[in-house]
Scaffold this motif. Sequence first.
Motif, short mmCIF file in Angstrom:
data_model
loop_
_atom_site.label_atom_id
_atom_site.label_comp_id
_atom_site.label_asym_id
_atom_site.label_seq_id
_atom_site.Cartn_x
_atom_site.Cartn_y
_atom_site.Cartn_z
N GLY A 1 0.84 -1.20 0.00
CA GLY A 1 0.00 0.00 0.00
C GLY A 1 0.87 1.24 0.00
O GLY A 1 2.08 1.22 -0.20
N SER A 2 0.21 2.37 0.25
CA SER A 2 0.92 3.65 0.21
C SER A 2 1.94 3.78 1.34
O SER A 2 2.92 4.53 1.21
N PHE A 3 1.72 3.06 2.46
CA PHE A 3 2.72 3.07 3.54
C PHE A 3 4.04 2.50 3.02
O PHE A 3 5.11 3.09 3.22
N ALA A 4 3.96 1.37 2.33
CA ALA A 4 5.16 0.72 1.79
C ALA A 4 5.80 1.58 0.70
O ALA A 4 7.03 1.69 0.63
N VAL A 5 4.97 2.20 -0.14
CA VAL A 5 5.51 3.08 -1.19
C VAL A 5 6.24 4.26 -0.57
O VAL A 5 7.33 4.65 -1.00
N SER A 6 5.63 4.86 0.46
CA SER A 6 6.27 5.99 1.15
C SER A 6 7.60 5.58 1.76
O SER A 6 8.60 6.32 1.67
N LEU A 7 7.63 4.41 2.38
CA LEU A 7 8.87 3.90 2.96
C LEU A 7 9.91 3.68 1.87
O LEU A 7 11.10 4.02 2.04
N GLY A 8 9.49 3.13 0.72
CA GLY A 8 10.41 2.91 -0.39
C GLY A 8 10.98 4.21 -0.94
O GLY A 8 12.17 4.30 -1.24
N ILE A 9 10.12 5.23 -1.08
CA ILE A 9 10.60 6.53 -1.56
C ILE A 9 11.63 7.11 -0.60
O ILE A 9 12.65 7.66 -1.03
N MET A 10 11.36 6.99 0.69
CA MET A 10 12.30 7.50 1.69
C MET A 10 13.65 6.80 1.57
O MET A 10 14.71 7.45 1.59
N LEU A 11 13.64 5.48 1.43
CA LEU A 11 14.89 4.73 1.35
C LEU A 11 15.67 5.08 0.08
O LEU A 11 16.89 5.25 0.11
N ILE A 12 14.96 5.16 -1.05
CA ILE A 12 15.61 5.51 -2.32
C ILE A 12 16.22 6.90 -2.25
O ILE A 12 17.36 7.13 -2.67
N TRP A 13 15.47 7.85 -1.68
CA TRP A 13 15.98 9.22 -1.56
C TRP A 13 17.22 9.25 -0.66
O TRP A 13 18.24 9.85 -1.01
#
Length: 202
Positions: A1-13
Amino acid sequence: GSFAVSLGIMLIWNRLVAPAVAGGRSADERIRIVAAVVSLYPALAAPALALGAIARMPRADFAIERILIVSPSPQALRAVGLSCGYMLFDLIFCLRHRQCRQPLIIGHHILSIIFFPYAALSHRSLLIVLFFIVTEVTNFGQNARIILLRLGHEHTTLYLVNGVCWAASFFIVRIVPSPLLFYAMVYGSYAHFSDAAFYIAA
């Protein structure tokens, strides 16, 4: 979900992008920047889903006697879920980082995480919730401004254009429709609301 996507964006950044563009910034600035970066995704995706759900509603659902008891479509449920998933991520992020620990934001997230799903699943005031989700699109300009400012681009044309567009979007998206929202809340029918549902909606 969007929680996982948000976490992924944070890690990539943090691991790939930040070292190249924000490596010289302080720890406080880097935390504020990553919070703003992550917020760009739900600021576009959730309002797009909510607006699509509103556009696909039957005309009868906009009648004043039905406007507060609309049933959620799958797209409306996705909009609510995406918005709440991101807010849960941001709530945890804010609680973990004192730089972002603002009582107003924390309160906003907690209430939204509780009452947005309640409104959708109980078929109460869903259209109002979808409107609130649509207004989150103005957060894109707000957080883009934070990113540009923290990265030292406050004197650029992009910063100026973003600021003007942000102000215009805030007026068009949040201010202009407000009388219609107020009208729906005052003159909509609460006949199908329990006492508890009425006070929650109020």
